[in-house]
Design a protein around this motif. Structure first.
Motif, PDB file in Angstrom:
ATOM      1  N   VAL A 141       8.594  -8.043   1.529  1.00  0.00           N
ATOM      2  CA  VAL A 141       8.193  -6.977   2.914  1.00  0.00           C
ATOM      3  C   VAL A 141       8.236  -8.160   3.617  1.00  0.00           C
ATOM      4  CG1 VAL A 141       6.638  -6.419   3.624  1.00  0.00           C
ATOM      5  CG2 VAL A 141       7.266  -5.128   1.579  1.00  0.00           C
ATOM      6  N   LYS A 142       8.586  -7.194   4.748  1.00  0.00           N
ATOM      7  CA  LYS A 142       8.532  -8.067   6.089  1.00  0.00           C
ATOM      8  C   LYS A 142       7.663  -7.579   6.684  1.00  0.00           C
ATOM      9  CE  LYS A 142      12.603  -8.572   7.310  1.00  0.00           C
ATOM     10  NZ  LYS A 142      13.769  -7.987   6.537  1.00  0.00           N
ATOM     11  N   GLU A 143       6.737  -8.765   7.746  1.00  0.00           N
ATOM     12  CA  GLU A 143       5.526  -7.559   8.697  1.00  0.00           C
ATOM     13  C   GLU A 143       5.583  -8.870  10.268  1.00  0.00           C
ATOM     14  OE1 GLU A 143       2.248  -5.996   7.136  1.00  0.00           O
ATOM     15  OE2 GLU A 143       2.096  -6.232   5.182  1.00  0.00           O
ATOM     16  N   ASP A 144       5.812  -7.795  11.111  1.00  0.00           N
ATOM     17  CA  ASP A 144       5.224  -8.603  12.298  1.00  0.00           C
ATOM     18  C   ASP A 144       4.156  -7.559  12.836  1.00  0.00           C
ATOM     19  OD1 ASP A 144       4.750 -10.018  14.762  1.00  0.00           O
ATOM     20  OD2 ASP A 144       7.614 -10.367  15.677  1.00  0.00           O
ATOM     21  N   THR A 145       2.679  -7.853  13.102  1.00  0.00           N
ATOM     22  CA  THR A 145       2.464  -7.175  13.195  1.00  0.00           C
ATOM     23  C   THR A 145       1.286  -7.027  13.984  1.00  0.00           C
ATOM     24  OG1 THR A 145       0.501  -4.731  12.151  1.00  0.00           O
ATOM     25  CG2 THR A 145       0.429  -7.396  10.776  1.00  0.00           C
ATOM     26  N   ASN A 146       0.180  -6.477  14.587  1.00  0.00           N
ATOM     27  CA  ASN A 146      -0.868  -6.554  15.248  1.00  0.00           C
ATOM     28  C   ASN A 146      -2.777  -6.930  15.145  1.00  0.00           C
ATOM     29  OD1 ASN A 146      -0.771  -4.385  14.666  1.00  0.00           O
ATOM     30  ND2 ASN A 146      -2.287  -2.968  16.876  1.00  0.00           N
ATOM     31  N   ARG A 147      -2.911  -6.356  13.626  1.00  0.00           N
ATOM     32  CA  ARG A 147      -3.943  -7.102  12.968  1.00  0.00           C
ATOM     33  C   ARG A 147      -3.393  -7.335  11.347  1.00  0.00           C
ATOM     34  NH1 ARG A 147      -9.806  -4.434  13.938  1.00  0.00           N
ATOM     35  NH2 ARG A 147     -10.323  -5.985  12.071  1.00  0.00           N
ATOM     36  N   ASP A 148      -4.047  -7.187  10.694  1.00  0.00           N
ATOM     37  CA  ASP A 148      -3.493  -7.289   8.807  1.00  0.00           C
ATOM     38  C   ASP A 148      -2.611  -7.044   8.543  1.00  0.00           C
ATOM     39  OD1 ASP A 148      -6.723  -8.218   9.395  1.00  0.00           O
ATOM     40  OD2 ASP A 148      -7.007  -7.893   6.761  1.00  0.00           O
ATOM     41  N   GLY A 149      -2.562  -8.497   7.629  1.00  0.00           N
ATOM     42  CA  GLY A 149      -0.460  -7.905   7.357  1.00  0.00           C
ATOM     43  C   GLY A 149      -0.614  -6.678   5.734  1.00  0.00           C
ATOM     44  N   MET A 150      -1.078  -7.879   5.077  1.00  0.00           N
ATOM     45  CA  MET A 150      -1.576  -6.862   3.781  1.00  0.00           C
ATOM     46  C   MET A 150      -3.014  -7.122   3.179  1.00  0.00           C
ATOM     47  SD  MET A 150       1.284  -8.436   0.964  1.00  0.00           S
ATOM     48  CE  MET A 150       2.337  -8.261   2.176  1.00  0.00           C
ATOM     49  N   ASP A 151      -3.867  -6.675   3.297  1.00  0.00           N
ATOM     50  CA  ASP A 151      -5.314  -6.071   2.743  1.00  0.00           C
ATOM     51  C   ASP A 151      -5.226  -5.662   1.160  1.00  0.00           C
ATOM     52  OD1 ASP A 151      -6.154  -7.420   4.924  1.00  0.00           O
ATOM     53  OD2 ASP A 151      -8.007  -6.266   4.432  1.00  0.00           O
ATOM     54  N   ILE A 152      -5.452  -6.298   0.144  1.00  0.00           N
ATOM     55  CA  ILE A 152      -5.472  -6.391  -1.430  1.00  0.00           C
ATOM     56  C   ILE A 152      -7.185  -6.388  -1.544  1.00  0.00           C
ATOM     57  CG2 ILE A 152      -4.077  -6.364  -3.072  1.00  0.00           C
ATOM     58  CD1 ILE A 152      -2.357  -5.896  -1.486  1.00  0.00           C
ATOM     59  N   ASP A 153      -7.579  -5.078  -2.095  1.00  0.00           N
ATOM     60  CA  ASP A 153      -8.866  -4.708  -2.195  1.00  0.00           C
ATOM     61  C   ASP A 153      -8.987  -3.852  -3.847  1.00  0.00           C
ATOM     62  OD1 ASP A 153     -11.979  -4.651  -1.863  1.00  0.00           O
ATOM     63  OD2 ASP A 153     -11.553  -3.072  -0.453  1.00  0.00           O
ATOM     64  N   CYS A 154     -10.185  -4.251  -4.531  1.00  0.00           N
ATOM     65  CA  CYS A 154     -10.443  -4.074  -5.560  1.00  0.00           C
ATOM     66  C   CYS A 154      -9.182  -3.602  -6.609  1.00  0.00           C
ATOM     67  CB  CYS A 154     -10.959  -2.721  -5.472  1.00  0.00           C
ATOM     68  SG  CYS A 154     -12.572  -3.374  -4.538  1.00  0.00           S
ATOM     69  N   CYS A 155      -8.468  -4.985  -6.012  1.00  0.00           N
ATOM     70  CA  CYS A 155      -7.185  -4.460  -7.680  1.00  0.00           C
ATOM     71  C   CYS A 155      -7.162  -4.717  -8.635  1.00  0.00           C
ATOM     72  CB  CYS A 155      -5.567  -4.196  -6.689  1.00  0.00           C
ATOM     73  SG  CYS A 155      -5.541  -3.491  -4.954  1.00  0.00           S
ATOM     74  N   ARG A 156      -6.211  -4.615  -9.606  1.00  0.00           N
ATOM     75  CA  ARG A 156      -5.517  -5.862 -10.409  1.00  0.00           C
ATOM     76  C   ARG A 156      -4.461  -5.453 -11.071  1.00  0.00           C
ATOM     77  NH1 ARG A 156     -10.151  -2.253 -14.708  1.00  0.00           N
ATOM     78  NH2 ARG A 156      -8.535  -0.798 -14.466  1.00  0.00           N
ATOM     79  N   ASN A 157      -4.078  -7.019 -11.296  1.00  0.00           N
ATOM     80  CA  ASN A 157      -2.867  -6.909 -11.778  1.00  0.00           C
ATOM     81  C   ASN A 157      -1.735  -6.883 -10.901  1.00  0.00           C
ATOM     82  OD1 ASN A 157      -3.190  -6.927 -14.307  1.00  0.00           O
ATOM     83  ND2 ASN A 157      -2.941  -4.874 -15.052  1.00  0.00           N
ATOM     84  N   VAL A 158      -1.318  -7.538  -9.850  1.00  0.00           N
ATOM     85  CA  VAL A 158      -0.585  -7.482  -8.432  1.00  0.00           C
ATOM     86  C   VAL A 158       0.397  -8.443  -8.455  1.00  0.00           C
ATOM     87  CG1 VAL A 158      -0.748  -7.036  -5.681  1.00  0.00           C
ATOM     88  CG2 VAL A 158      -3.050  -6.922  -7.295  1.00  0.00           C
ATOM     89  N   HIS A 159       1.418  -8.181  -8.097  1.00  0.00           N
ATOM     90  CA  HIS A 159       2.758  -9.184  -7.718  1.00  0.00           C
ATOM     91  C   HIS A 159       3.028  -9.298  -6.615  1.00  0.00           C
ATOM     92  CE1 HIS A 159       2.796  -9.950 -12.012  1.00  0.00           C
ATOM     93  NE2 HIS A 159       2.463  -8.742 -12.305  1.00  0.00           N
ATOM     94  N   ILE A 160       2.845  -9.997  -5.504  1.00  0.00           N
ATOM     95  CA  ILE A 160       3.346 -10.764  -4.215  1.00  0.00           C
ATOM     96  C   ILE A 160       4.371 -11.846  -4.215  1.00  0.00           C
ATOM     97  CG2 ILE A 160       2.373 -10.502  -1.546  1.00  0.00           C
ATOM     98  CD1 ILE A 160      -0.320  -9.894  -2.424  1.00  0.00           C
TER      99      ILE A 160
END
Length: 499
Positions: free
Chosen positions: A198-217
């Motif tokens: 994923v490509k992001e060019d953004t004006n605040r947070d790119g990605m927030d992963i909150d209270c998550c389990r089993n995550v692959h970025i």
């Protein structure tokens, strides 16, 4: 007889596609068949939602978004449905209003322990709640043009490009997010989450992963000059504390170039407002549930801030490995570890712990400030290892800064800049029990009058094979209120316990 059998078989093979096409439900649902125009004038989110509903009723399928510019309000994700954006397809957030089909903020479990951005999810361009087996795929773009970047009082306030709440089995791959609002991707309480390429060019947070389990970025590029790039959090947004755990982040780039200049390839750094960019990979600031079993590897930081590992709201941050990192033009500490007592959470919460962290194979060029590792009195950071690292700090530190007392900031917001200039140009460690520094080289670009390393209230520190530029002072390492500091072939000092 053999000829008859062959003829029957051939007839069945010829007829099968027609029988299948007639009897089976379609696997693809083209949004243009449901009324989407893609002319950037008409509102197409109603047509997209019709296609998603049709796929969901049929038991699942892929909603196909062909090339075009689709002006949209809220798009509702459904279980067993993929949203596929073809090359040249752009979903564009219309101006925020009920007329344009945005949803109101839903009632939330609380707004006491986290801000509104982490408390509401329906006020988004694309959102799903309690859905499973969902994908957002393809080479297309999500452009949050009309989204807000903050909370807007007394107004409908859609402010997220993608929001997921209490979901499982989610895949977001290959898309581009431009100008994503408060959050390009906000995932809260999501299990089995994959975010890839994923490509992001953004004006605040790119990605927030909150209270998550089993995550692959993996394989993601996030340019976010005004807030964090890839950020793990553990808020109270579920109504209870839940750790973010079992996470891998690999082969990613975070940066803080001027917004828009990442996607167009110009990579501009001269912010007209003299704003120091954020970018970075961070664990925290919200840390009610904590962070466990996380690995970060093969990542690049450019023109942004460094790594931040923070637990300040009464949770465990433990079992973290970080390996193969390069950084260039870092605007504060390249590594920041903070255990403190902000305690934004229920009164029953107690001060957390930060322990068992290994960071290795790091190269940093042009960092503004020293590595900062700090607990608070009575609550040490424990069991930290830094290995195989080479740093070039900006330098320019003064003798006055070398004698400066660093504030405790126990209740303050955990940001390296909040502590002011540090008395070391390379490493400042305070209230740490068990730290190993091995094969580390500390250099400065411009002359510096501070020690390379300052240890304050540190217990059981092992320094092996450390090198450091001495600067204009003879004291390379300063230690106070510390015990069990052992050197081996380090800093041109005798082996043994530091006196």
């Amino acid at each position: 007889m053999r000829t008859i059998k062959y003829g029957i078989t051939l007839l069945l093979l010829i007829s099968l596609p027609f029988l299948t096409a007639k009897c089976a439900t379609p696997a693809f649902y083209n949004i243009k068949d449901y009324g989407a125009l893609g002319d950037n004038t008409n509102l197409d989110s109603k047509a997209i939602n019709k296609a998603i509903d049709a796929a969901a009723v049929a038991g699942g399928g892929t909603v196909f978004v062909p090339a075009g510019n689709y002006r949209c309000g809220a798009i509702h994700l459904k279980s067993n449905v993929s949203l596929f954006l073809d090359q040249g397809a752009t979903i564009i957030a219309a101006p925020v209003s009920a007329v344009n089909g945005y949803d109101e903020e839903e009632p939330t479990v609380n707004t006491t322990y986290q801000d509104s951005g982490h408390s509401h999810f329906h006020n988004s361009l694309i959102w799903g709640e309690n859905v499973h087996d969902v994908s957002i795929l393809g080479q297309g773009t999500i452009f949050g043009k009309g989204l807000y970047r903050d909370y807007v009082k007394d107004k409908q306030s859609a402010n997220k490009a993608i929001a997921l709440y209490k979901c499982r089995n989610v895949n977001i791959s290959d898309i581009t997010i431009a100008h994503g609002g408060w959050f390009g991707i906000l995932a809260t309480g999501v299990d089995n989450l994959t975010i890839k390429n994923v490509k992001e060019d953004t004006n605040r947070d790119g990605m927030d992963i909150d209270c998550c389990r089993n995550v692959h970025i993996s394989d993601c590029s996030v340019n976010s000059p005004y807030d964090d790039g890839i950020c793990l959090k553990s808020t109270f947004a579920l109504g209870f504390a839940r750790a973010t755990e079992n996470v891998t982040i690999t082969n990613c780039e975070v940066s803080g170039f001027i917004e828009g200049s990442f996607l167009d390839g110009t990579y501009k750094t001269n912010d007209p407002h003299n704003h120091e960019p954020t970018g970075r990979i961070k664990l925290g600031t919200e840390s009610n549930g904590g962070f466990k079993n996380i690995t970060i590897s093969n990542c690049v930081f450019a023109n942004c801030r460094g790594l931040a590992l923070e637990t300040v709201d009464g949770a465990l941050l433990e079992d973290i490995t970080i390996d193969n990192i390069t950084m260039r033009d870092i605007y504060n500490a390249p590594i920041f570890m903070r255990l403190a007592s902000r305690m934004r959470g229920p009164d029953s919460a107690v001060i957390g712990q930060l322990r068992r962290v290994i960071i290795s194979n790091v190269v940093v060029y042009s960092a503004k400030e020293a590595i900062l590792i700090s607990g608070i009195p009575g609550h040490d950071i424990k069991d930290v290892e830094l290995r195989n690292m080479k740093f070039y700090f900006k330098g320019n530190g003064t003798a006055e800064q070398a004698n400066r007392t660093v504030p405790e900031m126990e209740k303050g917001y955990p940001e390296p800049d909040s502590f002011g200039a540090l008395p070391a140009y390379g490493i400042f460690a305070r209230y740490v029990d068990g730290i190993k520094l091995e094969d580390i080289e500390l250099n400065f670009i411009s002359q510096d009058q501070r020690p390379a390393i300052v240890l304050d209230g540190v217990t059981d520190a092992t320094l092996r094979f450390l090198k450091a530029s001495p600067g204009t002072i003879t004291q390379v390492i300063s230690s106070k209120n510390s015990t069990g500091v052992t050197l081996f072939q380090s800093l041109n000092l005798p082996d043994g316990n530091l006196k």
